[in-house]
Design a protein around this motif. Structure first.
Motif, mmCIF file in Angstrom:
data_model
loop_
_atom_site.group_PDB
_atom_site.id
_atom_site.type_symbol
_atom_site.label_atom_id
_atom_site.label_comp_id
_atom_site.label_asym_id
_atom_site.label_seq_id
_atom_site.Cartn_x
_atom_site.Cartn_y
_atom_site.Cartn_z
ATOM 1 N N ARG A 248 -31.538 -19.309 -0.341
ATOM 2 C CA ARG A 248 -32.532 -18.327 -0.775
ATOM 3 C C ARG A 248 -33.586 -18.080 0.298
ATOM 4 N NH1 ARG A 248 -33.308 -15.229 -5.463
ATOM 5 N NH2 ARG A 248 -35.466 -15.938 -5.469
ATOM 6 N N SER A 249 -33.783 -19.055 1.191
ATOM 7 C CA SER A 249 -34.794 -18.918 2.247
ATOM 8 C C SER A 249 -34.284 -18.121 3.437
ATOM 9 C CB SER A 249 -35.260 -20.307 2.714
ATOM 10 O OG SER A 249 -35.982 -20.965 1.702
ATOM 11 N N GLU A 250 -33.010 -17.791 3.456
ATOM 12 C CA GLU A 250 -32.498 -16.985 4.566
ATOM 13 C C GLU A 250 -33.173 -15.615 4.566
ATOM 14 O OE1 GLU A 250 -28.000 -18.957 4.480
ATOM 15 O OE2 GLU A 250 -28.308 -16.838 3.999
ATOM 16 N N PRO A 251 -33.340 -15.003 5.722
ATOM 17 C CA PRO A 251 -33.995 -13.682 5.791
ATOM 18 C C PRO A 251 -33.368 -12.693 4.826
ATOM 19 C CG PRO A 251 -33.647 -14.550 7.996
ATOM 20 C CD PRO A 251 -32.959 -15.504 7.057
ATOM 21 N N VAL A 252 -34.199 -11.918 4.164
ATOM 22 C CA VAL A 252 -33.731 -11.049 3.084
ATOM 23 C C VAL A 252 -32.898 -9.880 3.575
ATOM 24 C CG1 VAL A 252 -35.614 -11.621 1.537
ATOM 25 C CG2 VAL A 252 -35.913 -9.786 3.201
ATOM 26 N N ASP A 253 -32.898 -9.609 4.872
ATOM 27 C CA ASP A 253 -32.102 -8.494 5.363
ATOM 28 C C ASP A 253 -30.691 -8.912 5.763
ATOM 29 O OD1 ASP A 253 -32.866 -10.022 7.485
ATOM 30 O OD2 ASP A 253 -33.401 -8.337 8.791
ATOM 31 N N GLU A 254 -30.366 -10.186 5.525
ATOM 32 C CA GLU A 254 -29.019 -10.641 5.844
ATOM 33 C C GLU A 254 -28.028 -10.119 4.802
ATOM 34 O OE1 GLU A 254 -27.962 -12.347 8.513
ATOM 35 O OE2 GLU A 254 -29.976 -12.072 9.293
ATOM 36 N N PHE A 274 -43.502 -16.349 -6.473
ATOM 37 C CA PHE A 274 -44.475 -16.869 -5.513
ATOM 38 C C PHE A 274 -45.405 -17.883 -6.178
ATOM 39 C CE2 PHE A 274 -48.630 -16.597 -3.438
ATOM 40 C CZ PHE A 274 -48.294 -16.879 -2.123
ATOM 41 N N LEU A 275 -45.906 -17.550 -7.366
ATOM 42 C CA LEU A 275 -46.804 -18.457 -8.077
ATOM 43 C C LEU A 275 -46.076 -19.728 -8.497
ATOM 44 C CD1 LEU A 275 -48.769 -15.905 -10.294
ATOM 45 C CD2 LEU A 275 -49.530 -17.024 -8.185
ATOM 46 N N ILE A 276 -44.818 -19.601 -8.900
ATOM 47 C CA ILE A 276 -44.029 -20.784 -9.255
ATOM 48 C C ILE A 276 -43.847 -21.677 -8.029
ATOM 49 C CG2 ILE A 276 -41.736 -21.568 -9.961
ATOM 50 C CD1 ILE A 276 -41.596 -19.169 -11.819
ATOM 51 N N ALA A 277 -43.624 -21.048 -6.871
ATOM 52 C CA ALA A 277 -43.457 -21.816 -5.637
ATOM 53 C C ALA A 277 -44.726 -22.595 -5.306
ATOM 54 C CB ALA A 277 -43.089 -20.882 -4.488
ATOM 55 N N ILE A 278 -45.895 -21.980 -5.474
ATOM 56 C CA ILE A 278 -47.150 -22.691 -5.226
ATOM 57 C C ILE A 278 -47.311 -23.840 -6.215
ATOM 58 C CG2 ILE A 278 -49.662 -22.491 -5.276
ATOM 59 C CD1 ILE A 278 -49.479 -19.761 -4.153
ATOM 60 N N LEU A 321 -51.007 -35.096 3.857
ATOM 61 C CA LEU A 321 -49.713 -34.650 4.380
ATOM 62 C C LEU A 321 -49.239 -33.390 3.654
ATOM 63 C CD1 LEU A 321 -47.876 -38.094 4.686
ATOM 64 C CD2 LEU A 321 -48.814 -36.711 6.544
ATOM 65 N N GLY A 322 -49.556 -33.297 2.362
ATOM 66 C CA GLY A 322 -49.216 -32.093 1.607
ATOM 67 C C GLY A 322 -49.921 -30.859 2.149
ATOM 68 N N ALA A 323 -51.112 -31.043 2.724
ATOM 69 C CA ALA A 323 -51.808 -29.918 3.359
ATOM 70 C C ALA A 323 -51.000 -29.380 4.535
ATOM 71 C CB ALA A 323 -53.194 -30.363 3.820
ATOM 72 N N MET A 324 -50.407 -30.278 5.309
ATOM 73 C CA MET A 324 -49.550 -29.853 6.416
ATOM 74 C C MET A 324 -48.275 -29.203 5.886
ATOM 75 S SD MET A 324 -49.892 -33.119 8.977
ATOM 76 C CE MET A 324 -51.468 -33.537 9.729
ATOM 77 N N TYR A 325 -47.770 -29.745 4.782
ATOM 78 C CA TYR A 325 -46.527 -29.227 4.214
ATOM 79 C C TYR A 325 -46.705 -27.797 3.704
ATOM 80 C CZ TYR A 325 -42.608 -28.837 0.925
ATOM 81 O OH TYR A 325 -41.507 -28.416 0.229
ATOM 82 N N PHE A 326 -47.791 -27.529 2.952
ATOM 83 C CA PHE A 326 -47.944 -26.164 2.437
ATOM 84 C C PHE A 326 -48.213 -25.180 3.564
ATOM 85 C CE2 PHE A 326 -52.665 -26.887 1.874
ATOM 86 C CZ PHE A 326 -53.128 -25.744 2.530
ATOM 87 N N ALA A 327 -48.839 -25.654 4.659
ATOM 88 C CA ALA A 327 -49.035 -24.757 5.805
ATOM 89 C C ALA A 327 -47.697 -24.319 6.371
ATOM 90 C CB ALA A 327 -49.858 -25.457 6.886
ATOM 91 N N MET A 328 -46.757 -25.251 6.508
ATOM 92 C CA MET A 328 -45.444 -24.909 7.043
ATOM 93 C C MET A 328 -44.692 -23.955 6.106
ATOM 94 S SD MET A 328 -45.127 -26.240 10.007
ATOM 95 C CE MET A 328 -46.876 -25.871 10.213
ATOM 96 N N LEU A 329 -44.870 -24.144 4.817
ATOM 97 C CA LEU A 329 -44.198 -23.240 3.874
ATOM 98 C C LEU A 329 -44.772 -21.831 3.948
ATOM 99 C CD1 LEU A 329 -43.683 -25.429 0.675
ATOM 100 C CD2 LEU A 329 -42.203 -25.157 2.653
ATOM 101 N N TRP A 342 -46.734 -11.914 0.042
ATOM 102 C CA TRP A 342 -46.167 -12.505 -1.172
ATOM 103 C C TRP A 342 -44.857 -13.247 -0.903
ATOM 104 C CZ3 TRP A 342 -48.918 -12.838 -5.564
ATOM 105 C CH2 TRP A 342 -50.004 -11.984 -5.721
ATOM 106 N N SER A 343 -44.691 -13.722 0.312
ATOM 107 C CA SER A 343 -43.496 -14.510 0.629
ATOM 108 C C SER A 343 -43.911 -15.941 0.919
ATOM 109 C CB SER A 343 -42.761 -13.924 1.842
ATOM 110 O OG SER A 343 -43.535 -14.072 3.018
ATOM 111 N N ILE A 344 -42.987 -16.850 0.730
ATOM 112 C CA ILE A 344 -43.260 -18.251 1.011
ATOM 113 C C ILE A 344 -41.950 -18.939 1.385
ATOM 114 C CG2 ILE A 344 -43.051 -18.912 -1.432
ATOM 115 C CD1 ILE A 344 -45.223 -20.999 -0.914
ATOM 116 N N ASP A 345 -41.974 -19.607 2.518
ATOM 117 C CA ASP A 345 -40.840 -20.405 2.967
ATOM 118 C C ASP A 345 -39.577 -19.561 3.141
ATOM 119 O OD1 ASP A 345 -39.964 -22.824 3.890
ATOM 120 O OD2 ASP A 345 -39.309 -23.565 1.940
#
Length: 388
Positions: A248-254, A274-278, A321-329, A342-345
């Motif tokens: 699901r994280s693959e680019p949407v234009d694939e 998006f809200l569920i992901a957060i 560490l979760g602060a670093m994790y959500f930044a990467m997402l 409105w995209s995440i990860d």
């Protein structure tokens, strides 16, 4: 009633409530990072600090804006870690600091969030590289926590000499449900994400996941391991979920990703997802933070009345560490390109991280299954080679 016991009960209640307050703070910071990324450039154009943000303010919004918010969150929770990791008793000053003093901590949080927006972009880029490592450590700790939970669930429901027929039936039914969900997940991924032979990468990911399920099931049922189907069934569902999340994280234009946007617009399903992901980020951080027992060598320590009910230092370390994790997402593990609204990860880097996460999870779980057998084999060999 002993006044000391009353005081301990009150402090224990405060410490348990404090966990949820920290989770709400973390959730609010996640929303702040999203807002700064997507709308900060249009809402705060004249208020930025030019020496840190540049003449156009670009270095304080989008990707670098997320990293600055993440750095502020990391600073706050790391300071909380430094001031609470020695806490052992409810009546200690460190414990009361963890559970109270909210006005002072509010100003500490505010200062922690503001300071990163005065730091030059070069240092923020360095933090971004460090955050990749911290996010990887977070994922590893989360995997261990999940696997330990699966082992506990399996031990709780698995039949033994004292178990009754009802427990056996529940364990069998639960195993069947989890394996059924896993098989349906594999079939659905083939149907939706590998509809044609050209989708070779997705076919490889899904097929490899199916093989992992078979291997884990066979090892779990082996006579020398004998762990039953429950734990492997739960783990199978988790591994399938990680594979689905990676695809699901693959680019949407694939061409093999059926979740394509409609002319670049987003609808209510995008917002809800998006809200569920957060929410999932917050729940993963919260559940791992209170699970310090999975990382203790001696897990049978007796809790006294005035002992803290969870490790405060570990709790705050996981949130840092979760602060670093959500930044990467939020930046899709990419320090250069900004994510879409409105995209995440989303992106190939995110998909790769999740696939690696899946394989590491299966490896750790498999090792947990075979390690007792390996240790027993070594002990037997050592006894046989020792002279009489």
């Amino acid at each position: 009633m002993d006044p000391k016991n009353v005081d301990c009960c009150e402090e224990r209640s405060k410490s348990l409530r404090a966990r949820y307050i920290y989770a709400i703070i973390f959730f609010t910071i996640n929303l702040t990072a999203w807002f700064i990324r997507d709308y900060g450039h249009s809402v705060f154009p004249p208020t930025y600090y030019k020496e840190a943000c540049g003449t156009t303010g670009h270095d304080c919004f989008h990707t670098l804006g997320v990293l600055r918010v993440s750095l502020g969150c990391f600073i706050f929770f790391f300071l909380m870690f430094l001031t609470t990791f020695i806490a052992r008793k409810l009546y200690e000053a460190c414990s009361k600091w963890h559970s109270g003093w909210w006005k002072l901590k509010f100003f500490l949080l505010l200062a922690s969030m503001v300071v990163p927006f005065f730091i030059p972009p070069g240092f923020i880029h360095i933090y971004g590289e460090v955050a990749r490592v911290g996010a990887g450590i977070f994922l590893l700790l989360q995997l261990i926590s999940v696997i330990e939970f699966i082992r506990w669930w399996n031990k709780y429901w698995s039949p033994d000499e004292q178990s009754n027929q009802r427990s056996c039936s529940i364990a069998l039914f639960t195993s069947t449900v989890f394996y059924g969900v896993s098989i349906c997940g594999i079939v659905s991924m083939y149907y939706f994400y590998a509809p044609r032979p050209a989708c070779s990468l997705n076919i490889f990911f899904i097929t490899w996941t199916a093989l992992l399920l078979i291997v884990m099931m066979v090892i779990s049922l082996h006579s020398k391991v004998n762990r039953g189907l429950l734990s492997s069934g739960i783990m199978a569902s988790y591994v399938v979920f990680l594979c689905w999340s990676a695809i699901r994280s693959e680019p949407v234009d694939e061409k093999c990703n059926v979740q394509k946007p409609d002319n670049g617009k987003f609808d209510w399903t995008t917002v809800l997802g998006f809200l569920i992901a957060i929410g999932a980020i917050v729940m993963a951080t919260f559940s791992t933070g209170i699970d310090s027992k999975s990382f203790q060598f001696n897990k049978n320590n007796v809790k006294l009345e005035d002992d803290i009910r969870y490790n405060y230092g570990f709790f705050h370390m996981i949130f840092s560490l979760g602060a670093m994790y959500f930044a990467m997402l939020f930046i899709s593990w990419n320090l250069k390109d900004s994510a879409t609204e409105w995209s995440i990860d989303v992106g190939w880097a995110s998909a790769g991280v999740k696939i690696i996460n899946e394989w590491v999870a299966a490896t750790i779980y498999t090792w947990k299954l075979v390690s007792p057998v390996v240790k027993q084999y070594r002990v037997v060999n050592n006894e046989q080679t020792m002279p009489p």
